[in-house]
Design an enzyme around this catalytic site. Structure first.
Site, PDB file in Angstrom:
ATOM      1  N   GLU A 104       0.814  -1.220   0.000  1.00 47.64           N
ATOM      2  CA  GLU A 104       0.000   0.000   0.000  1.00 47.64           C
ATOM      3  C   GLU A 104       0.842   1.262   0.000  1.00 47.64           C
ATOM      4  OE1 GLU A 104      -0.745  -2.682   1.712  1.00 47.64           O
ATOM      5  OE2 GLU A 104      -2.833  -3.173   1.286  1.00 47.64           O
ATOM      6  N   HIS A 130     -11.873  -4.925   8.641  1.00 45.04           N
ATOM      7  CA  HIS A 130     -12.382  -4.557   7.317  1.00 45.04           C
ATOM      8  C   HIS A 130     -13.607  -3.645   7.389  1.00 45.04           C
ATOM      9  CE1 HIS A 130      -9.968  -7.992   5.989  1.00 45.04           C
ATOM     10  NE2 HIS A 130     -10.230  -7.715   4.739  1.00 45.04           N
TER      11      HIS A 130
END
Lengths: 319, 321
Positions: free
Chosen positions: B58, B127
């Protein structure tokens, strides 16, 4: 030991000139810091000048440089005007970053100098992206990314070596191994100290270079840039160097043996290329004048008005 | 009618067609078709150079988006979820949001980052969080939260045209929602009144807008006319639209899927108190997520999130106080 030989070429003279400019600039900065003209964190490059001078010499004006917080040398060798760098040290509006960056954040769009990153490893992804743009636009440019060996303990280093290699991006990863991440010796913080070996694990062409020998650095950087421009993907140079001064102006330097420092000083990169006495004196005089002019410029430059504080948070021209 | 997901996909396709500098990159955006199938089919249409699968890195690929933007391209970077964006927080905060100012105005970063946010799908604590309020704390960023199909499709083009970094938060529960597609770009500077009313203002955004609208329907059945304001732009906040509504209704309930403490709802409350204190006929109420990591079990997750009954109750309380 590097060769201590006479300047043989115009390249030798230029390399020496750049190293000397950096050295004298920083010596002056120390005085100005003591006089509280310069404040904040200031990280000196003294001892490492061969790396900036040698690597930047291999770049064209179209190439880009991404640097660290120890970047005075990179900026000067890249051609960022000494006046605008000095004014930035003073925090003046005429500084290259209009007083918002200081010693650690020198930026110059015209020279494609993308900072001045004070997060260790934080510049690497940006360099990868600049190179991605160049590759997608087929521009044949190189992005030189300077970072210290300490950055090789950061996750971003590994992510970026992998990404640049995977996508074959034109990045020159210039690792300045000065043996200490702030006060932590390389061997105390990284399990494998053969840095080129670690870069090679990402299928990146990598080799070590004597970073105290400016000719060796320039040769290696030229070779790497040539190969990058030919489409061979990223290259990694481990530039073995040493900083003669402490990490920053705040660092009492307790973690190094004084004898070690003295030993490295015997290999001062400025001593590698000798000039006839009169030529050296002329060069010193030229640099002293350039510096004096920069200091005068910075002293007299106006400060940024407080009303300008909130400018440049968002772009002023919007669609 | 189209879905929120299809509206985003079509907007990406249009941007790729309209401007050669635009490309999409992120984890599984290509061969997989996107973790939430947003980019399904785009690889076949635009090829791997422009629909670019990245490694699980990322920080590197968000930072590469910053560098590519500095280098003249117009990247759309997709991050799978807001929780994963924390791995790139250094790049987003220390570089994307900062370089323009730190360089004295020399380098702007025209980058768009899209990511999924929010709970409601039993994906548990790593999440499901709503951290857009954190990002809305950061000067230099523009934060968008499309709640409608029209905004999902219409916000991308102006985000790409923006000279500065724009983060678009797509609530995961909205991808299958349907609505009329818009006719083109939408404004990305203002909030929107989604339902007019005179008795109380419900302020919501993203995944909570539809809950607020449902609550407004229920309130109307009981004779309370709620005005629903969709913030849409979380930074810079469109204070004027919020304050105008408060001057009209004199009461406010803020619905925010973020945690209450230090949240966007706290910021909106403060703005109302600062700008319209004497307009208020009742204290501002907030309906936020419970201050727990979002749990997996359906009943626990439901209990942790702002729900319609709580919004209705809060609105009735402020109206009757």
């Amino acid at each position: 030991m590097p060769r201590k030989t006479r300047a043989r070429s115009s390249r030798d003279r230029e390399l020496l000139r750049q190293m000397l400019r950096i050295r004298r600039f920083e010596e002056r900065c120390v005085e100005l810091y003591s006089g509280e003209k310069i404040c904040g964190f200031m990280h000196l490059y003294i001892g490492e000048e061969a790396v900036a001078a040698g690597v930047c010499h291999a770049l064209t004006s179209e190439d880009a440089v991404v640097s660290t917080y120890r970047e005075h040398g990179h900026a000067l060798a890249r051609g960022v005007p000494i006046r605008s760098v000095m004014a930035e040290m003073y925090g003046k509006a005429a500084g290259c970053s209009r007083g918002r960056g200081g010693s650690m954040h020198i930026f110059d769009a015209e020279r494609r100098f993308y900072g001045g990153n004070a997060i260790v490893g934080g510049g690497l992804p940006v360099a990868v992206g600049l190179a991605l743009a160049d590759k997608l636009l087929s521009r044949g440019r190189v992005t030189a990314c300077f970072f210290g060996e300490g950055a090789m303990a950061e996750g971003e280093f590994h992510e970026c070596l992998n990404l640049a290699s995977l996508w074959g991006l034109p990045v020159l990863f210039a690792c300045e191994n000065n043996l200490y991440a702030m006060g932590t010796a390389l061997a105390r913080s990284q399990a494998e100290t053969d840095l080129a070996l670690r870069a090679a694990a990402y299928d990146v062409a990598a080799w070590p270079v004597d970073g105290m020998d400016v000719r060796a650095v320039a040769d290696a950087a030229e070779r790497a840039c040539e190969s990058i421009r030919a489409g061979a993907g990223p290259h990694f140079l481990e530039l073995r160097t040493y900083r003669f001064r402490a990490h920053s102006m705040y660092d009492p330097d307790r973690y190094r043996d004084k004898a070690e420092i003295e030993q490295w000083k015997l290999r001062d990169p400025l001593g590698q290329i000798r000039l006839p006495e009169d030529e050296l004196a002329a060069l010193e005089k030229e640099i002293a004048q350039e510096l004096e002019d920069a200091v005068t410029f910075a002293e007299e430059a106006p400060i940024e008005p407080i009303e300008e504080l909130t400018r440049f948070v968002y772009s002023e021209v919007r669609p | 009618m189209t879905t929120y997901r299809e509206a985003i996909r079509e907007a990406i396709a249009e941007a790729l067609t309209a401007d050669e500098r635009v490309f999409l990159m992120g984890e599984d955006v290509g061969a997989y078709g996107g973790c939430f199938a947003v980019s399904l089919g785009l690889l076949e249409r635009f090829g791997p150079e422009r629909i670019r699968d990245t490694p699980l890195s990322e920080s590197a690929f968000v930072g590469a988006g910053i560098g590519a933007a500095l280098g003249g391209l117009r990247p759309i970077v997709e991050i799978m979820t807001v929780n994963f964006s924390l791995l790139a927080l250094d790049q987003i905060l220390n570089n994307a949001a900062t370089i323009l100012h730190m360089s004295g105005g020399q380098f702007n970063v025209p980058l768009v980052i899209r990511m999924t946010t929010g709970a409601g799908r039993q994906l548990a604590a790593q999440h499901s969080h709503s951290l857009e309020g954190w990002y809305a704390h950061i000067p230099g960023l523009r934060i968008l939260a499309p709640a409608t199909v029209e905004d999902a499709g219409g916000m991308l083009a102006p985000a790409l045209a923006d000279p500065d970094p724009v983060l678009i938060f797509e609530h995961g529960s909205l991808y299958n929602s349907t609505g009329e597609p818009g006719t083109g770009p939408v404004d990305i500077t203002t909030a929107a009144v989604r339902r007019p009313g005179r008795d109380v203002t419900l302020i919501a955004y993203g995944g909570t807008l539809h809950k607020a609208l449902t609550a407004a329907d229920e309130l109307a059945a009981g004779g309370i006319e709620a005005e629903v304001v969709d913030l849409r732009v979380l930074r810079p906040l469109d204070e004027a639209t919020v304050i105008k509504s408060i001057i009209h209704t004199h009461r406010a309930v803020i619905v925010d899927e973020g945690w209450r403490s230090g949240s966007l709802s706290a910021e909106v409350t403060a703005r109302i108190v600062e700008r319209a204190f004497y307009e208020l006929d009742a204290p501002v109420e907030r309906v936020c997520s419970a201050e727990v990591p979002i749990p997996y079990a359906h009943h626990l997750e439901e209990a942790a999130l702002p729900q319609v009954p709580a919004i209705v109750t809060a609105a009735r309380d402020v109206v009757s106080s």
